[in-house]
Design an enzyme around this catalytic site. Sequence first.
Site, PDB file in Angstrom:
ATOM      1  N   GLU A 153      33.861  20.814  21.559  1.00 25.85           N
ATOM      2  CA  GLU A 153      34.982  21.377  22.310  1.00 25.85           C
ATOM      3  C   GLU A 153      34.494  22.364  23.365  1.00 25.85           C
ATOM      4  OE1 GLU A 153      38.315  21.199  18.701  1.00 25.85           O
ATOM      5  OE2 GLU A 153      37.023  22.948  18.945  1.00 25.85           O
ATOM      6  N   ASN A 210      34.461  24.369  18.357  1.00 26.76           N
ATOM      7  CA  ASN A 210      33.209  23.773  17.912  1.00 26.76           C
ATOM      8  C   ASN A 210      32.369  23.423  19.137  1.00 26.76           C
ATOM      9  OD1 ASN A 210      33.974  21.126  18.859  1.00 26.76           O
ATOM     10  ND2 ASN A 210      35.069  20.764  16.946  1.00 26.76           N
ATOM     11  N   ASP A 230      39.133  25.521  10.266  1.00 23.05           N
ATOM     12  CA  ASP A 230      40.254  26.321   9.765  1.00 23.05           C
ATOM     13  C   ASP A 230      39.757  27.424   8.833  1.00 23.05           C
ATOM     14  OD1 ASP A 230      41.975  24.565  11.091  1.00 23.05           O
ATOM     15  OD2 ASP A 230      42.237  23.301   9.316  1.00 23.05           O
TER      16      ASP A 230
END
Length: 325
Positions: free
Chosen positions: A206, A203, A273
Amino acid sequence: MSALALPNARTIFERASTRRILVIGDLMIDEWIWGTVTRISPEAPVPVVAVADHSFTLGGAGNVASNLRALRANVCFAGSVGNDAFGTQIRQLLEAQQVDHDGVVTAADRPTTRKTRVVAHNQQVVRADWESIEVLPQRDRAAIAGFVRREATQCDAVIISDYAKGLISRDIVEAATACALVLADPKPQNIATMRGVTLVAPNASEAATMTGVAIHSDDDLERAGTRLLHMLDCRYAVITRGEHGMALFGRDGERLQIPSVARTVYDVSGAGDTVIATLALALASGASIETAMQLANFAAGVVVEKLGTATASPEEIIALVGPSA
């Protein structure tokens, strides 16, 4: 509808049952306590939750497996659980979804990771975590790497789902590259282990930590995406941006930014996910990276409209895509 039409979405999902995908990652069990609040405790200024329901779902990398099964792919799993009742329950949940868990080892030195969430009136009140983040013992890592090395050659794609609980190591990543298509969703502290994967999908927060680039503009985003490609020598970097959608950076100059298609956002838990699972299935089914991104974006748009870690079915995704699917 977004810039690219998706006339082959149905075809991709129809191929899912012929695809086998290996998921490697940190297994968790999500415990949900559902209830209502009508008063404040006389013992402390905290709400008292009257419990109405109690449930368990696969969490962490297990949610990636759940998303793949919801898309009707065949799934095998490599990871670890503790030698406890929750480890047994995770195996039962995997079996219930027909996920092959021969690659799940029982680690004697740690508990099964469990996240307990108390939810009242569709809002999370508190979360409690049971976990160890110590590096998995060498014996267990070697067993997992051996399984991955054997299984990866039999799979159409491998997903590395890293939640920084001590499982992912360079030897396991190298074993995964026995498959030609390896996608990774890494945590910043493990980014160096991911060199050589096909696609990395952090993301925005991150990605900023991984690259040292604070992302405040499109130019910043370009610098971060380009730096990820160079750092990892990967084919693609996909940066997920929440309500701002997703951005693609390719080694051969591919660039694409697509806006979010979510109509309402209830909960972003596990949306990453869903993205990595859908990307893997689409690419393994022969879709272009641009089409795979579009499909993953629609899948994320489905799950963020649900409370808790959730999955998206082909029917739900196609309904959001619209008539062109």
